[in-house]
Motif scaffolding. Structure first.
Motif, PDB file in Angstrom:
ATOM      1  N   TRP A 235       0.840  -1.204   0.000  1.00 16.51           N
ATOM      2  CA  TRP A 235       0.000   0.000   0.000  1.00 16.51           C
ATOM      3  C   TRP A 235       0.870   1.248   0.000  1.00 16.51           C
ATOM      4  CZ3 TRP A 235      -1.097   4.544   2.319  1.00 16.51           C
ATOM      5  CH2 TRP A 235      -2.336   5.116   2.071  1.00 16.51           C
ATOM      6  N   MET A 236       1.912   1.239   0.839  1.00 16.96           N
ATOM      7  CA  MET A 236       2.797   2.403   0.914  1.00 16.96           C
ATOM      8  C   MET A 236       3.460   2.657  -0.435  1.00 16.96           C
ATOM      9  SD  MET A 236       6.295   2.962   3.123  1.00 16.96           S
ATOM     10  CE  MET A 236       7.259   2.088   1.868  1.00 16.96           C
ATOM     11  N   ARG A 237       3.996   1.622  -1.065  1.00 15.95           N
ATOM     12  CA  ARG A 237       4.684   1.797  -2.345  1.00 15.95           C
ATOM     13  C   ARG A 237       3.743   2.283  -3.437  1.00 15.95           C
ATOM     14  NH1 ARG A 237       8.717  -3.467  -2.932  1.00 15.95           N
ATOM     15  NH2 ARG A 237       9.996  -3.042  -1.087  1.00 15.95           N
ATOM     16  N   GLN A 238       2.530   1.793  -3.426  1.00 19.24           N
ATOM     17  CA  GLN A 238       1.584   2.173  -4.469  1.00 19.24           C
ATOM     18  C   GLN A 238       1.061   3.591  -4.297  1.00 19.24           C
ATOM     19  OE1 GLN A 238      -1.444  -0.841  -4.284  1.00 19.24           O
ATOM     20  NE2 GLN A 238      -0.121  -2.449  -5.134  1.00 19.24           N
ATOM     21  N   ASN A 239       1.037   4.097  -3.083  1.00 20.68           N
ATOM     22  CA  ASN A 239       0.426   5.404  -2.828  1.00 20.68           C
ATOM     23  C   ASN A 239       1.426   6.544  -2.691  1.00 20.68           C
ATOM     24  OD1 ASN A 239      -2.730   5.120  -2.270  1.00 20.68           O
ATOM     25  ND2 ASN A 239      -1.712   3.278  -1.530  1.00 20.68           N
ATOM     26  N   VAL A 240       2.715   6.237  -2.679  1.00 18.24           N
ATOM     27  CA  VAL A 240       3.705   7.316  -2.745  1.00 18.24           C
ATOM     28  C   VAL A 240       3.748   7.818  -4.184  1.00 18.24           C
ATOM     29  CG1 VAL A 240       6.152   7.906  -2.571  1.00 18.24           C
ATOM     30  CG2 VAL A 240       5.092   6.479  -0.829  1.00 18.24           C
ATOM     31  N   PRO A 241       3.539   9.107  -4.443  1.00 21.43           N
ATOM     32  CA  PRO A 241       3.539   9.627  -5.813  1.00 21.43           C
ATOM     33  C   PRO A 241       4.841   9.301  -6.543  1.00 21.43           C
ATOM     34  CG  PRO A 241       2.711  11.279  -4.281  1.00 21.43           C
ATOM     35  CD  PRO A 241       3.244  10.160  -3.446  1.00 21.43           C
ATOM     36  N   GLU A 242       4.742   9.062  -7.839  1.00 22.27           N
ATOM     37  CA  GLU A 242       5.910   8.684  -8.630  1.00 22.27           C
ATOM     38  C   GLU A 242       7.012   9.731  -8.552  1.00 22.27           C
ATOM     39  OE1 GLU A 242       6.634   5.939 -10.200  1.00 22.27           O
ATOM     40  OE2 GLU A 242       4.755   4.980  -9.641  1.00 22.27           O
ATOM     41  N   GLU A 243       6.608  11.015  -8.580  1.00 30.06           N
ATOM     42  CA  GLU A 243       7.625  12.070  -8.549  1.00 30.06           C
ATOM     43  C   GLU A 243       8.324  12.179  -7.203  1.00 30.06           C
ATOM     44  OE1 GLU A 243       3.612  13.966  -7.619  1.00 30.06           O
ATOM     45  OE2 GLU A 243       4.444  12.498  -9.039  1.00 30.06           O
ATOM     46  N   LYS A 244       7.755  11.537  -6.157  1.00 33.45           N
ATOM     47  CA  LYS A 244       8.359  11.572  -4.826  1.00 33.45           C
ATOM     48  C   LYS A 244       9.209  10.337  -4.537  1.00 33.45           C
ATOM     49  CE  LYS A 244       6.267  15.422  -3.769  1.00 33.45           C
ATOM     50  NZ  LYS A 244       7.016  16.689  -3.586  1.00 33.45           N
ATOM     51  N   LYS A 245       9.191   9.364  -5.447  1.00 30.85           N
ATOM     52  CA  LYS A 245       9.955   8.142  -5.227  1.00 30.85           C
ATOM     53  C   LYS A 245      11.422   8.349  -5.602  1.00 30.85           C
ATOM     54  CE  LYS A 245       6.090   4.968  -5.990  1.00 30.85           C
ATOM     55  NZ  LYS A 245       5.552   3.853  -6.821  1.00 30.85           N
ATOM     56  N   PRO A 246      12.350   7.612  -4.974  1.00 28.04           N
ATOM     57  CA  PRO A 246      13.770   7.708  -5.343  1.00 28.04           C
ATOM     58  C   PRO A 246      14.016   7.129  -6.720  1.00 28.04           C
ATOM     59  CG  PRO A 246      13.428   5.966  -3.718  1.00 28.04           C
ATOM     60  CD  PRO A 246      12.115   6.687  -3.847  1.00 28.04           C
ATOM     61  N   ALA A 247      15.267   7.191  -7.148  1.00 24.51           N
ATOM     62  CA  ALA A 247      15.601   6.754  -8.499  1.00 24.51           C
ATOM     63  C   ALA A 247      15.289   5.282  -8.732  1.00 24.51           C
ATOM     64  CB  ALA A 247      17.072   7.036  -8.787  1.00 24.51           C
ATOM     65  N   ASN A 248      15.463   4.462  -7.699  1.00 27.74           N
ATOM     66  CA  ASN A 248      15.210   3.026  -7.866  1.00 27.74           C
ATOM     67  C   ASN A 248      13.721   2.676  -7.759  1.00 27.74           C
ATOM     68  OD1 ASN A 248      14.742   3.390  -5.169  1.00 27.74           O
ATOM     69  ND2 ASN A 248      16.258   1.912  -4.461  1.00 27.74           N
ATOM     70  N   GLY A 249      12.883   3.658  -7.452  1.00 27.20           N
ATOM     71  CA  GLY A 249      11.447   3.427  -7.389  1.00 27.20           C
ATOM     72  C   GLY A 249      10.937   2.814  -6.108  1.00 27.20           C
ATOM     73  N   ILE A 250      11.830   2.592  -5.130  1.00 30.45           N
ATOM     74  CA  ILE A 250      11.422   1.966  -3.869  1.00 30.45           C
ATOM     75  C   ILE A 250      11.511   2.995  -2.748  1.00 30.45           C
ATOM     76  CG2 ILE A 250      11.882   0.120  -2.218  1.00 30.45           C
ATOM     77  CD1 ILE A 250      13.172  -1.439  -4.462  1.00 30.45           C
ATOM     78  N   PRO A 251      10.390   3.527  -2.274  1.00 30.40           N
ATOM     79  CA  PRO A 251      10.430   4.505  -1.178  1.00 30.40           C
ATOM     80  C   PRO A 251      10.799   3.830   0.136  1.00 30.40           C
ATOM     81  CG  PRO A 251       8.163   3.967  -1.728  1.00 30.40           C
ATOM     82  CD  PRO A 251       9.009   3.271  -2.741  1.00 30.40           C
ATOM     83  N   LEU A 252      11.659   4.500   0.900  1.00 30.37           N
ATOM     84  CA  LEU A 252      12.107   3.960   2.179  1.00 30.37           C
ATOM     85  C   LEU A 252      11.317   4.582   3.324  1.00 30.37           C
ATOM     86  CD1 LEU A 252      15.965   4.083   1.554  1.00 30.37           C
ATOM     87  CD2 LEU A 252      14.472   2.109   1.369  1.00 30.37           C
ATOM     88  N   PRO A 253      11.147   3.838   4.415  1.00 27.08           N
ATOM     89  CA  PRO A 253      10.470   4.410   5.582  1.00 27.08           C
ATOM     90  C   PRO A 253      11.386   5.419   6.273  1.00 27.08           C
ATOM     91  CG  PRO A 253      11.292   2.213   6.084  1.00 27.08           C
ATOM     92  CD  PRO A 253      11.550   2.433   4.627  1.00 27.08           C
ATOM     93  N   PRO A 254      10.797   6.361   7.027  1.00 24.86           N
ATOM     94  CA  PRO A 254       9.369   6.541   7.273  1.00 24.86           C
ATOM     95  C   PRO A 254       8.679   7.327   6.157  1.00 24.86           C
ATOM     96  CG  PRO A 254      10.617   8.136   8.543  1.00 24.86           C
ATOM     97  CD  PRO A 254      11.625   7.273   7.849  1.00 24.86           C
ATOM     98  N   GLN A 255       7.438   6.936   5.865  1.00 28.49           N
ATOM     99  CA  GLN A 255       6.582   7.656   4.926  1.00 28.49           C
ATOM    100  C   GLN A 255       5.305   8.038   5.675  1.00 28.49           C
ATOM    101  OE1 GLN A 255       7.353   8.528   1.821  1.00 28.49           O
ATOM    102  NE2 GLN A 255       9.318   7.413   1.761  1.00 28.49           N
ATOM    103  N   ILE A 256       4.824   9.277   5.452  1.00 29.23           N
ATOM    104  CA  ILE A 256       3.726   9.820   6.256  1.00 29.23           C
ATOM    105  C   ILE A 256       2.536  10.137   5.354  1.00 29.23           C
ATOM    106  CG2 ILE A 256       3.100  11.603   7.937  1.00 29.23           C
ATOM    107  CD1 ILE A 256       6.153  12.009   8.334  1.00 29.23           C
ATOM    108  N   PHE A 257       1.337   9.706   5.816  1.00 34.14           N
ATOM    109  CA  PHE A 257       0.097   9.949   5.086  1.00 34.14           C
ATOM    110  C   PHE A 257      -0.945  10.532   6.037  1.00 34.14           C
ATOM    111  CE2 PHE A 257       2.252   6.838   2.560  1.00 34.14           C
ATOM    112  CZ  PHE A 257       1.835   7.022   1.260  1.00 34.14           C
ATOM    113  N   ASN A 258      -1.873  11.294   5.461  1.00 33.21           N
ATOM    114  CA  ASN A 258      -3.077  11.721   6.167  1.00 33.21           C
ATOM    115  C   ASN A 258      -4.232  11.008   5.502  1.00 33.21           C
ATOM    116  OD1 ASN A 258      -5.394  12.991   7.132  1.00 33.21           O
ATOM    117  ND2 ASN A 258      -4.404  14.981   7.304  1.00 33.21           N
ATOM    118  N   GLU A 259      -4.721   9.946   6.157  1.00 34.64           N
ATOM    119  CA  GLU A 259      -5.698   9.049   5.535  1.00 34.64           C
ATOM    120  C   GLU A 259      -5.088   8.509   4.238  1.00 34.64           C
ATOM    121  OE1 GLU A 259      -8.301   7.890   6.834  1.00 34.64           O
ATOM    122  OE2 GLU A 259      -8.875   9.263   8.426  1.00 34.64           O
TER     123      GLU A 259
END
Length: 233
Positions: free
Chosen positions: A48-72
């Motif tokens: 869920w985290m990987r799918q909902n992090v916007p593409e432009e906010k992801k690192p070059a390898n496409g795998i966002p690292l924790p911590p990631q913060i969401f509001n709902e």
């Protein structure tokens, strides 16, 4: 509105652990309601985290690292954007929450509103302007100063032009040497700043590599565990 913080509970990276503790500790200090979601022990949270992090906010390898913060369902940001918001006293805006009365964020908003309307500046403009002593005293001050200067010249009986030229040339030479020294100091400062920036960029690259390697190892361990469970079944 629920703030969701995606963490990796079993991360072996000291940097990731420190960032996660910083985010959680600051939210607790502000008494913000939040929920921790572990991506290390829960595959659904990770996906869920990987799918909902916007593409432009992801690192070059496409795998966002924790911590990631969401509001709902809405994405707030990662640790770097959280840290910038904390430094600017804009955490509530970062989280998409209304700031409580008396908070620094409200005070900043009030100051910005006053400056934008110009009411505060215009109201005290006349009171803040001080009249110089020369203008308050009128021409009497200037005349007295001119009289004193003329008296000094008459008592000395004139000025030696050659001595004055020599002193002026000496002053100009000293000023040139001082200017060269200032330029050399500026160049040294720029070199030092450039070197510091290069070192900082290198540290960030090393940290990113370490975090990516840690996440890759974590995924490999989970894949091995899933394979073992399938074989056992």
């Amino acid at each position: 509105m629920v703030i969701k913080v995606f963490l990796a509970s079993s991360s072996g990276s000291t940097a990731i652990k420190k960032k996660q503790q910083d985010v959680v500790g600051f939210l607790e200090a502000l008494k913000v309601d939040y929920t921790q979601l572990d991506i290390a022990c829960n595959e659904e949270n990770r996906m869920w985290m990987r799918q909902n992090v916007p593409e432009e906010k992801k690192p070059a390898n496409g795998i966002p690292l924790p911590p990631q913060i969401f509001n709902e369902e809405g994405y707030c940001g990662d640790y770097e954007t959280f840290f910038d918001a904390k430094e600017d006293n804009m955490v509530y805006s970062f989280l998409g929450l209304p700031p409580p009365p008396g908070s620094k964020e409200v005070e900043q908003a009030d100051k910005a509103h006053i400056v934008e309307n110009g009411s505060h500046a215009e109201g005290n403009l006349e009171d803040s302007i001080e009249v110089p002593v020369e203008e308050r005293n009128g021409d009497a001050h200037e005349e007295a100063a001119d009289g004193e200067q003329e008296g000094v010249v008459e008592e000395e009986g004139g000025v030696d032009d050659e001595a004055t030229e020599g002193e002026t040339a000496g002053d100009e030479a000293a000023a040139e040497e001082e200017g060269e020294a200032v330029e050399e100091t500026d160049e040294d400062t720029e070199d030092t700043q450039a070197q510091a920036e290069e070192e900082e960029e290198q540290e960030e690259e090393d940290l990113q590599s370490e975090e990516e390697e840690e996440l890759r190892q974590l995924e490999e361990e989970e894949d091995v565990e899933e394979t073992q469970e399938e074989e056992a079944d």
